[in-house]
Design a protein around this motif. Structure first.
Motif, mmCIF file in Angstrom:
data_model
loop_
_atom_site.group_PDB
_atom_site.id
_atom_site.type_symbol
_atom_site.label_atom_id
_atom_site.label_comp_id
_atom_site.label_asym_id
_atom_site.label_seq_id
_atom_site.Cartn_x
_atom_site.Cartn_y
_atom_site.Cartn_z
ATOM 1 N N ALA A 80 1.146 -1.102 -0.063
ATOM 2 C CA ALA A 80 0.144 0.063 -0.110
ATOM 3 C C ALA A 80 1.093 0.853 -0.071
ATOM 4 O O ALA A 80 0.780 2.121 -0.766
ATOM 5 C CB ALA A 80 -0.726 0.160 1.474
ATOM 6 N N SER A 81 2.260 1.642 1.140
ATOM 7 C CA SER A 81 3.143 2.532 1.202
ATOM 8 C C SER A 81 3.749 2.511 -0.402
ATOM 9 O O SER A 81 3.802 3.863 -0.718
ATOM 10 C CB SER A 81 3.948 2.557 1.753
ATOM 11 N N SER A 108 1.055 4.549 6.871
ATOM 12 C CA SER A 108 0.612 4.205 5.525
ATOM 13 C C SER A 108 0.431 5.018 4.606
ATOM 14 O O SER A 108 1.301 5.462 3.911
ATOM 15 C CB SER A 108 0.771 2.385 4.820
ATOM 16 N N ASP A 182 -6.934 3.930 -0.118
ATOM 17 C CA ASP A 182 -6.238 2.855 0.476
ATOM 18 C C ASP A 182 -6.763 1.679 0.430
ATOM 19 O O ASP A 182 -7.821 2.023 2.076
ATOM 20 C CB ASP A 182 -5.486 3.603 1.512
ATOM 21 N N GLN A 185 -8.213 -2.508 3.612
ATOM 22 C CA GLN A 185 -8.803 -4.044 4.739
ATOM 23 C C GLN A 185 -10.189 -3.688 4.363
ATOM 24 O O GLN A 185 -11.519 -4.004 4.966
ATOM 25 C CB GLN A 185 -9.084 -2.772 5.701
ATOM 26 N N LYS A 208 -4.040 -9.689 2.451
ATOM 27 C CA LYS A 208 -5.597 -9.413 3.572
ATOM 28 C C LYS A 208 -6.859 -9.339 2.819
ATOM 29 O O LYS A 208 -7.498 -10.929 2.987
ATOM 30 C CB LYS A 208 -5.869 -7.648 4.274
HETATM 31 C C1 LIG Z 1 -5.497 0.247 6.476
HETATM 32 C C2 LIG Z 1 -4.353 -0.563 6.145
HETATM 33 N N1 LIG Z 1 -3.430 -0.074 4.714
HETATM 34 C C3 LIG Z 1 -2.129 -0.486 4.501
HETATM 35 C C4 LIG Z 1 -2.004 -1.212 5.416
HETATM 36 C C5 LIG Z 1 -0.342 -2.199 4.713
HETATM 37 O O1 LIG Z 1 0.348 -1.245 4.816
HETATM 38 P P1 LIG Z 1 1.485 -1.598 3.740
HETATM 39 O O2 LIG Z 1 1.198 -2.617 2.522
HETATM 40 O O3 LIG Z 1 2.372 -0.558 3.255
HETATM 41 O O4 LIG Z 1 2.438 -2.359 4.526
HETATM 42 C C6 LIG Z 1 -2.226 -2.003 6.249
HETATM 43 C C7 LIG Z 1 -2.046 -3.234 7.610
HETATM 44 O O5 LIG Z 1 -2.692 -3.649 8.854
HETATM 45 C C8 LIG Z 1 -3.210 -1.831 7.034
HETATM 46 O O6 LIG Z 1 -4.321 -1.970 8.000
#
Ligand SMILES: Cc1ncc(COP(=O)(O)O)c(C=O)c1O
Length: 379
Positions: A80-81, A108, A182, A185, A208
């Motif tokens: 996601a980041s 993120s 994002d 979830q 997820k």
């Molecule tokens: C709302 C949300 N966005 C993103 C992520 C994961 O982020 P990234 O892919 O940047 O590690 C999570 C992980 O728990 C999350 O709960």
């Protein structure tokens, strides 16, 4: 409502895994696909140059179907980041403008905007936690024409509160605000369509609710941003990438659409086919059906938990698959570890117990969690 699909997973009988928001278990078929993918590199001579493109395009097409987009609008990202970083690099923000995030938003989707606001002399505007649990109205209250970017989720991750992205998308277009989502979830467990919401960028990590492997994700990029700048400049994003012998004939031209935003080594021969397999299974089940089935388990839990002092947001304001339980007396320290010792798995996030079932769960899993909660609540 779908029947329990536990037979497709490798989950022992005595495990009540109610923690998909932490990470989903991989289906047996997805593990097999991943194992086949890893084994492929034992014979690299069989990995012909066309394979750098076919697997990626299959993932792109499948991901696009899930969100009502075309494959041209999907980039392959590791997290996601990475997707948020891509959006932050390309969206204009002027001094004095605001960037909108929610209270307790996932890091993120917070830090990149905090940094961008600092760099541009803009301010980060945080939508306050709504007393009535209505995140949509709370966000709409602060969305005005000085907001350059609204960086939001579909589900606020420490409350389970659902945002009405169609209404928010409408408001963003009215105010000239860019919408960055994002969906980590929610995508896979809550229906979402880019044609209805019209975001500028939308990202989801796969591990997820998309039930895929870690370090894979999809980034939707609206056509108006297809001419932007990628986070990294790699060979496979370029227009001449299919001709391996001629890669050093450097070109300014990128591959079509959102492909310019693909991460380096996006052709991942082990993980991408596994991720695609998982997306196809989600589509076979149907996202609305997944939402309804997980939602029914959570509805039952919310009703029973209320009787022993655990509250949750009203049903019409929360995401069906994502239940956050709170209690006046607070959540006992080490609760998730105590539950784990009884093979009941949930998370604690903020001051909530987060319960996130999927199709491998049954009413029996929910009953086991309730039994544990009754112990906490006392007589
Ligand atoms: C709302 C949300 N966005 C993103 C992520 C994961 O982020 P990234 O892919 O940047 O590690 C999570 C992980 O728990 C999350 O709960």
């Amino acid at each position: 409502m779908l029947p329990c699909q536990r037979h497709l997973f490798d989950i022992p009988e005595d495990v009540a895994y109610l923690n998909c928001a932490y990470m989903s278990p991989l289906m047996r078929s997805v593990v097999e696909e991943g194992n086949r993918g890893v084994a492929r590199k034992a014979h690299p001579w069989e990995i012909t140059p066309d394979k750098f493109f076919t697997g990626a395009e299959e993932f792109r097409t499948t991901a696009a179907q899930l969100i009502g987009a075309t494959a041209d609008c999907v980039a392959i990202v590791p997290s996601a980041s990475y997707g948020i970083a891509t959006a932050a690099l390309n969206l204009p923000v002027r001094k004095g403008q605001r960037i909108l995030v929610l209270d307790e938003q996932f890091p993120s989707n917070y830090y990149p905007w905090q940094r961008l606001a600092e760099d541009r002399g803009a301010t980060l505007s945080i939508v306050p936690w709504p007393d009535d649990g209505d995140w949509t109205v709370a966000a709409l209250k602060v969305l005005r024409d000085d907001v350059a970017i609204a960086a939001l989720p579909n589900v606020q991750w420490t409350s389970g509160g659902r945002l009405d992205l169609v209404r928010i998308g409408d408001a963003c277009r009215k105010f000239g605000t860019a919408l960055v989502l994002d969906l980590t979830q929610s995508l896979g467990a809550l229906p979402f369509n880019v044609r209805e919401v019209q975001p500028d960028f939308a990202v989801a990590a796969n591990y997820k609710w998309l039930m895929g492997p870690y370090t894979t994700g999809l980034l939707y990029v609206a056509p108006k941003w297809h001419g932007g700048r990628p986070v990294e400049e790699n060979w496979i994003q370029r227009a001449n990438a299919r001709d391996f012998a001629a890669l050093i004939l450097y070109t300014d031209k990128y591959d079509d659409g959102a492909r310019r935003y693909d991460m380096g080594e996006r052709s991942n021969f082990a993980l991408l086919p596994a991720a695609t397999r998982a997306l196809k299974q989600l589509q076979d089940w149907g996202i609305a059906e997944i939402s309804g089935t997980a939602g029914a388990l959570n509805r039952q839990l919310a009703l029973m938990a209320a009787e022993i002092g655990f509250s949750s947001p009203p049903e019409h304001l929360r995401a069906p698959h994502y239940l956050c339980l709170r209690r006046k007396a607070g959540i006992p320290e080490g609760l998730s570890e105590t539950l784990a010792s009884q093979k009941v798995f949930v998370s604690v996030r903020g001051s909530s117990i987060r319960v996130t079932p999927h199709l491998y769960n049954s009413a029996n899993d929910v009953e086991r969690l309730l039994a544990c909660l009754r112990q906490i609540a006392g007589p």
